[in-house]
Scaffold this active site. Sequence first.
Site, PDB file in Angstrom:
ATOM      1  N   ASP A  25      39.148  33.453  40.535  1.00 45.35           N
ATOM      2  CA  ASP A  25      40.322  34.202  41.032  1.00 45.35           C
ATOM      3  C   ASP A  25      40.299  34.545  42.527  1.00 45.35           C
ATOM      4  O   ASP A  25      40.730  35.637  42.920  1.00 45.35           O
ATOM      5  CB  ASP A  25      40.511  35.491  40.214  1.00 45.35           C
ATOM      6  CG  ASP A  25      40.696  35.223  38.734  1.00 45.35           C
ATOM      7  OD1 ASP A  25      40.720  34.050  38.332  1.00 45.35           O
ATOM      8  OD2 ASP A  25      40.801  36.196  37.963  1.00 45.35           O
ATOM      9  N   LYS A 130      44.512  31.187  33.876  1.00 42.08           N
ATOM     10  CA  LYS A 130      44.166  32.087  32.776  1.00 42.08           C
ATOM     11  C   LYS A 130      45.077  33.310  32.759  1.00 42.08           C
ATOM     12  O   LYS A 130      45.349  33.888  33.823  1.00 42.08           O
ATOM     13  CB  LYS A 130      42.692  32.505  32.884  1.00 42.08           C
ATOM     14  CG  LYS A 130      42.334  33.308  34.129  1.00 42.08           C
ATOM     15  CD  LYS A 130      40.823  33.445  34.234  1.00 42.08           C
ATOM     16  CE  LYS A 130      40.374  34.374  35.330  1.00 42.08           C
ATOM     17  NZ  LYS A 130      40.794  35.755  35.271  1.00 42.08           N
ATOM     18  N   LYS A 133      41.650  38.481  31.796  1.00 44.55           N
ATOM     19  CA  LYS A 133      40.578  38.751  32.754  1.00 44.55           C
ATOM     20  C   LYS A 133      39.439  37.739  32.572  1.00 44.55           C
ATOM     21  O   LYS A 133      38.870  37.259  33.536  1.00 44.55           O
ATOM     22  CB  LYS A 133      40.060  40.195  32.595  1.00 44.55           C
ATOM     23  CG  LYS A 133      41.142  41.274  32.769  1.00 44.55           C
ATOM     24  CD  LYS A 133      41.894  41.150  34.073  1.00 44.55           C
ATOM     25  CE  LYS A 133      42.942  42.250  34.228  1.00 44.55           C
ATOM     26  NZ  LYS A 133      43.875  41.978  35.338  1.00 44.55           N
ATOM     27  N   CYS A 163      37.145  40.553  36.386  1.00 43.34           N
ATOM     28  CA  CYS A 163      37.218  39.171  35.889  1.00 43.34           C
ATOM     29  C   CYS A 163      35.861  38.463  35.882  1.00 43.34           C
ATOM     30  O   CYS A 163      35.597  37.641  34.997  1.00 43.34           O
ATOM     31  CB  CYS A 163      38.255  38.389  36.669  1.00 43.34           C
ATOM     32  SG  CYS A 163      39.924  38.951  36.267  1.00 43.34           S
TER      33      CYS A 163
HETATM   34  N1  TIU Z   1      40.510  38.783  38.834  1.00 44.13           N
HETATM   35  C1  TIU Z   1      40.399  40.073  38.515  1.00 44.13           C
HETATM   36  O1  TIU Z   1      39.340  40.667  38.622  1.00 44.13           O
HETATM   37  N2  TIU Z   1      41.571  40.722  38.124  1.00 44.13           N
HETATM   38  C2  TIU Z   1      41.815  42.059  38.321  1.00 44.13           C
HETATM   39  O2  TIU Z   1      42.858  42.560  37.944  1.00 44.13           O
HETATM   40  N3  TIU Z   1      40.853  42.769  38.979  1.00 44.13           N
HETATM   41  C3  TIU Z   1      40.915  44.065  39.398  1.00 44.13           C
HETATM   42  O3  TIU Z   1      39.909  44.589  39.865  1.00 44.13           O
HETATM   43  N4  TIU Z   1      42.063  44.734  39.302  1.00 44.13           N
END
Ligand code: TIU
Length: 225
Positions: A25, A130, A133, A163
């Site tokens: 991500d 995806k 998370k 994530c």
């Molecule tokens: N990729 C990921 O970690 N998604 C989140 O929403 N992370 C946050 O810390 N909000």
Amino acid sequence: MTVSISARPYEFVLDPKKVAFVIIDMQRDFLEPGGFGAALGNDVSQLRAAIGPIGGVLTACRMAGVFVIHTREGHRPDLSDLNGAKHRRGRFATRIGDAGPMGRILVRGAEGHDIIAELAPAVDEPVIDKPGKGAFYATDLEAILRGRGITQLILAGVTTEVCVHTTLREANDRGFECLVLEDGTASYFPEFHRVALDMACAQDGIFGWVAPSAAVISALSKGAE
Ligand code: TIU
């Protein structure tokens, strides 16, 4: 040929032919102003520290022929894969699917959903979209890894405790040996980052190993010799 990496809680024996580098991500939505991370009230500049270390390991993986996979969190434009609980959570003015400066927040095809230019995937590197998370939930990640005979994962990306950790836990239960990149992960909360890494390798490696990018790069250069 396997190669040892100095790691917590003890050395990780890496097999370059059986390991995949999974970059989680590293999207504009989390790292740049005006995206999902900012909509949640976060200082997104915190996450940029991970870019350099991930880039270093990415280059080393490409040179060593290590399999690289990228993931992106996001949803279909009709939001049919966005469950109500995730959509409703939080009390923020801007929600998933709303318009923002980088297009619709956390929606596939929007500019904000793109992986940052510094870590752009190569054509032969799969990108896993995806909705959750964890990178295994509702994706074909496991089929792709099993098909390549992958048994070990180097995990990097953002955020450490959300994530990355969810994916670490999913991977651990599926029998993958996981090493988390200490400086190639980042959180909006430095304390969460530190504790998430400690949790990953506590109890003599309850979820796996933790090591800095320099140790992984050095090991990959030896494995490639
Ligand atoms: N990729 C990921 O970690 N998604 C989140 O929403 N992370 C946050 O810390 N909000």
